[in-house]
Design a protein around this motif. Structure first.
Motif, mmCIF file in Angstrom:
data_model
loop_
_atom_site.group_PDB
_atom_site.id
_atom_site.type_symbol
_atom_site.label_atom_id
_atom_site.label_comp_id
_atom_site.label_asym_id
_atom_site.label_seq_id
_atom_site.Cartn_x
_atom_site.Cartn_y
_atom_site.Cartn_z
ATOM 1 N N PHE A 135 26.539 -11.972 -7.144
ATOM 2 C CA PHE A 135 25.505 -12.378 -7.960
ATOM 3 C C PHE A 135 25.876 -13.153 -9.236
ATOM 4 O O PHE A 135 26.170 -12.566 -10.270
ATOM 5 C CB PHE A 135 24.704 -11.162 -8.491
ATOM 6 N N SER A 136 25.859 -14.363 -9.166
ATOM 7 C CA SER A 136 26.579 -15.331 -10.050
ATOM 8 C C SER A 136 26.174 -16.817 -9.828
ATOM 9 O O SER A 136 25.951 -17.054 -8.598
ATOM 10 C CB SER A 136 28.269 -15.223 -10.145
ATOM 11 N N HIS A 137 26.270 -17.508 -10.909
ATOM 12 C CA HIS A 137 26.162 -19.153 -10.614
ATOM 13 C C HIS A 137 27.494 -19.606 -9.983
ATOM 14 O O HIS A 137 27.790 -20.683 -9.569
ATOM 15 C CB HIS A 137 25.823 -19.806 -11.640
ATOM 16 N N THR A 138 28.544 -19.003 -9.983
ATOM 17 C CA THR A 138 29.790 -19.082 -9.157
ATOM 18 C C THR A 138 29.759 -18.631 -8.052
ATOM 19 O O THR A 138 29.364 -17.625 -7.621
ATOM 20 C CB THR A 138 31.074 -18.663 -9.911
ATOM 21 N N ARG A 139 30.025 -19.540 -6.918
ATOM 22 C CA ARG A 139 29.989 -19.018 -5.518
ATOM 23 C C ARG A 139 31.285 -17.963 -5.119
ATOM 24 O O ARG A 139 32.191 -17.957 -5.854
ATOM 25 C CB ARG A 139 30.388 -20.344 -4.450
ATOM 26 N N PRO A 140 31.307 -17.400 -4.177
ATOM 27 C CA PRO A 140 32.206 -16.313 -3.839
ATOM 28 C C PRO A 140 33.617 -16.921 -3.695
ATOM 29 O O PRO A 140 34.737 -16.319 -3.888
ATOM 30 C CB PRO A 140 31.693 -15.770 -2.422
ATOM 31 N N ASN A 141 33.524 -18.227 -3.270
ATOM 32 C CA ASN A 141 35.026 -19.036 -3.308
ATOM 33 C C ASN A 141 35.609 -19.335 -4.603
ATOM 34 O O ASN A 141 36.602 -20.144 -4.613
ATOM 35 C CB ASN A 141 34.792 -20.187 -2.286
ATOM 36 N N GLY A 142 34.767 -19.304 -5.622
ATOM 37 C CA GLY A 142 35.048 -19.625 -6.949
ATOM 38 C C GLY A 142 34.743 -21.079 -7.536
ATOM 39 O O GLY A 142 34.988 -21.465 -8.579
ATOM 40 N N ALA A 143 33.824 -21.696 -6.548
ATOM 41 C CA ALA A 143 33.437 -23.037 -6.907
ATOM 42 C C ALA A 143 32.172 -23.026 -7.515
ATOM 43 O O ALA A 143 31.201 -22.030 -7.447
ATOM 44 C CB ALA A 143 33.316 -23.813 -5.655
ATOM 45 N N SER A 144 31.483 -23.984 -8.273
ATOM 46 C CA SER A 144 30.486 -24.158 -8.703
ATOM 47 C C SER A 144 29.193 -23.937 -7.889
ATOM 48 O O SER A 144 29.319 -24.340 -6.737
ATOM 49 C CB SER A 144 30.230 -25.549 -9.638
ATOM 50 N N CYS A 145 27.977 -23.233 -8.405
ATOM 51 C CA CYS A 145 26.988 -23.281 -7.398
ATOM 52 C C CYS A 145 26.719 -24.449 -6.752
ATOM 53 O O CYS A 145 25.960 -24.701 -5.527
ATOM 54 C CB CYS A 145 25.898 -22.539 -8.110
ATOM 55 N N PHE A 146 26.917 -25.816 -7.339
ATOM 56 C CA PHE A 146 26.218 -26.763 -6.904
ATOM 57 C C PHE A 146 27.118 -27.535 -6.102
ATOM 58 O O PHE A 146 26.862 -28.506 -5.294
ATOM 59 C CB PHE A 146 26.104 -27.925 -8.144
#
Length: 213
Positions: free
Chosen positions: A134-145
């Motif tokens: 639950f974050s604006h960071t994706r599970p792979n560590g990248a930005s949500c965008f």
């Protein structure tokens, strides 16, 4: 602007209370419109599928949970066909969120946001990802965008996320009551929106708005 909901524990608690007190219903003859818009007739479901009733009894919550998790995929129907025909169809949750978002914008003197399929696909992916993290960071560590294709053209982007809200009305109201999320919804620089919606195996909902301008 990116900002996540600050107190997920509060939303978890609220969801548990809703499940504990708002959804503990015994069977009744009248069809019920559930929070996701499905018209569910528990009596019809139990009588039509005695194998389900033998396991889940006559509890509306348990019967509907079976329909959502298993029955729909198995081709079972939630209400008698005549009930479905008489009941106006409701928009899918992502579309309902777009409509509610535009209502807030228009009430504030802003133009509505047009639906963007590329944003919607990315938002749908993000909804499954915030179930994991639950974050604006994706599970792979990248930005949500980075969920958007690299070829996607934009001047500015925004994301709102939420979990635990049981309807489009509640989640949109929740975002509007949060300063950072409201700023995205009411940003005059945005012109497009896509909405993602994911429900986990326990019936817990996750929501994502992606904005572009």
């Amino acid at each position: 602007m990116k900002k996540k909901l600050r107190n997920k524990t509060l939303f978890l608690t609220a969801a548990i209370l809703i499940m504990a007190f708002g959804w503990n219903m015994t069977i009744c003859a009248k069809p019920v419109t559930m929070p996701d818009g499905t018209v569910f007739d528990a009596e019809f479901y139990a009588q039509t599928y005695p194998d389900v009733a033998a396991v889940y009894g006559n509890d509306v919550t348990l019967l509907y949970q079976h329909y959502v998790l298993y029955g729909k995929a198995e081709g079972r129907i939630a209400s008698a066909p005549e009930i479905l025909q008489e009941t106006p169809s409701l928009p899918e949750p992502p579309v309902a969120v777009q409509q509610l978002t535009n209502a807030y914008r228009q009430a504030g003197g802003l133009s509505g946001l047009s639906w963007d399929d590329t944003l919607a696909q990315a938002a749908s992916l993000r909804a499954t990802e915030i179930y994991v993290l639950f974050s604006h960071t994706r599970p792979n560590g990248a930005s949500c965008f980075s969920a958007l294709p690299s070829s996607y053209s934009y001047r500015m982007l925004g994301e709102n996320i939420a979990a635990g809200y049981r309807s489009p009305e509640l989640v949109t109201e929740g975002w509007m009551n949060s300063e950072g999320h409201r700023a995205n919804i009411m940003n005059s620089g945005f012109s497009k929106i896509g909405v993602g919606y994911f429900v986990d195996e326990n019936g817990y909902p996750y929501w994502v708005q992606l904005f572009a301008g």
